[in-house]
Design an enzyme around this catalytic site. Structure first.
Site, short mmCIF file in Angstrom:
data_model
loop_
_atom_site.label_atom_id
_atom_site.label_comp_id
_atom_site.label_asym_id
_atom_site.label_seq_id
_atom_site.Cartn_x
_atom_site.Cartn_y
_atom_site.Cartn_z
N SER A 62 0.79 -1.23 0.00
CA SER A 62 0.00 0.00 0.00
C SER A 62 0.82 1.28 0.00
O SER A 62 0.24 2.37 0.00
CB SER A 62 -0.97 0.01 1.18
OG SER A 62 -2.11 -0.77 0.86
N LYS A 65 -0.18 3.68 -2.65
CA LYS A 65 -1.19 4.72 -2.51
C LYS A 65 -0.60 6.12 -2.36
O LYS A 65 -1.31 7.11 -2.53
CB LYS A 65 -2.12 4.39 -1.33
CG LYS A 65 -2.94 3.11 -1.55
CD LYS A 65 -3.87 2.82 -0.38
CE LYS A 65 -4.78 1.63 -0.68
NZ LYS A 65 -4.15 0.34 -0.40
N SER A 122 -6.28 3.10 4.23
CA SER A 122 -5.69 2.30 3.15
C SER A 122 -6.78 1.60 2.35
O SER A 122 -6.68 0.42 2.00
CB SER A 122 -4.70 1.27 3.70
OG SER A 122 -3.77 0.91 2.70
#
Length: 345
Positions: A62, A65, A122
């Site tokens: 993640s 992101k 997330s």
């Protein structure tokens, strides 16, 4: 050589072999490595304070992101989006694996809410919704991600999706993540609050930041954590004390506690006072840091090492193509107005 001499030599050989095996067995084995690639970086001076395997290929999970947020910030800054614009949640976005927020159909979502959910929670569904809004499709958004990575100087990163769910082709390095973190801070200083927020309310839900360091480290002010079985536990963390800011990147920690502890130790080391009279060390900039050879480099899959019951001894699963992913791409926002493993946290 008679039979008796031959037998004596065989026995002696066996005794030597057994002794060698006993000695080797008695030697202590090196402790398991608790983290993978790391880097400590000071963006204001462009100095790398410390690095270890900074160019080793790794799965970003993640941390991906951060790039999705960068492109969302850029769309707002350029006027192609407004913070209050609505973000459609397509069926493709809604069916992204956890972690996700899972808003019911009909509930409106703004760009501001989507970005906060992206960073704090997330949210994979919000990541896909933003990708479809900004790029027109996941594939077109991935092209924007890779074009931006190239422009920023992220020479070893490749993106295929906006959230970091497992894909063998989606890779990065500690150096590239430091470059991306610096770009987010430098290009969008007005969005720092997205990363420092301890919690954020989206409709009736309050979502708390998953970055433990915000609650435990003096001066911590961002940025993003990430986890998949293949990547292990990753973090890009930032802290500021007395006007001095450092960025630390830790990839491939064995568990969440190790990740937080190692990142904390790196931050404290960066801010530790220098020894009086000690000679100043010659420290490279990010660009001057020697680039490790790329030939034959392979990304390390941590699925058998990560300490979590989500992983066990199974290998990372391939990304499952969806019907929506095969649809023709929509018109990207950039040209408009002037089954995966259930992870990626």
């Amino acid at each position: 050589m008679d039979r008796q001499q031959f037998g004596a030599r065989i026995c002696a050989s066996i005794l030597v072999t057994c002794f060698a095996q006993t000695v080797l067995a008695a030697e202590p084995k090196p402790p398991p490595r608790l983290v993978g690639p790391t880097i400590i970086y000071e963006p204001k001076t462009d100095i790398v304070l410390h690095s270890d395997d900074a160019d080793r290929l790794w799965y970003p999970a993640s941390l991906t992101k951060l790039m999705t947020a960068y492109l969302a910030f850029d769309a707002v800054k350029s006027g192609r989006l407004a913070w209050t614009d609505k973000v459609p949640l397509s069926e493709n976005a809604r069916r992204q694996p956890a972690t996700r927020i899972g808003l019911r159909a009909g509930i409106e979502l703004t760009v501001e809410q989507a970005v906060h959910g992206l960073i704090l929670r997330s949210a994979n569904d919000f990541a896909m919704a933003l990708a479809e809004l900004i790029g027109g499709s996941e594939e077109a958004f991935a092209t924007l991600m890779n074009d931006t990575a190239k422009r920023l100087g992220m020479t070893r990163s490749t993106f295929t999706n906006p959230h970091g769910l497992p894909d063998p082709a989606q890779i990065t390095t500690a150096r590239d993540m430091a470059i991306l973190a610096r770009a987010v801070m430098t290009d969008f200083p007005d969005r720092a609050g997205v990363f420092t927020a301890q919690n954020f309310v989206i409709h009736r839900g309050t979502f708390h930041n998953q970055n433990d360091l915000l609650r435990t480290v003096d001066g911590a002010d961002g940025m993003k954590t990430g986890f998949t079985c293949g990547a292990g536990y990753n973090i890009v963390a930032s802290a500021t004390r007395e006007g001095r800011r450092v960025i630390v990147v830790v990839l491939g920690a064995l568990n969440r506690e190790v990740r937080s502890r190692h990142a904390t130790d790196m931050i404290e080391t960066a801010f530790a006072p220098s020894v009086p009279g000690a000679p100043a060390a010659s420290q490279p900039t990010l660009a001057q840091l020697p680039l490790a050879p790329a030939d034959g480099a392979q990304v390390h899959d941590m699925s058998r090492e990560t300490r979590t019951n989500k992983c066990g001894n199974t290998r990372r699963l391939p990304v499952v193509a969806t019907a929506a992913a095969s649809a023709p791409p929509k018109r990207p926002l950039a040209k408009a107005k002037a089954k995966a493993a259930p992870q990626a946290q």
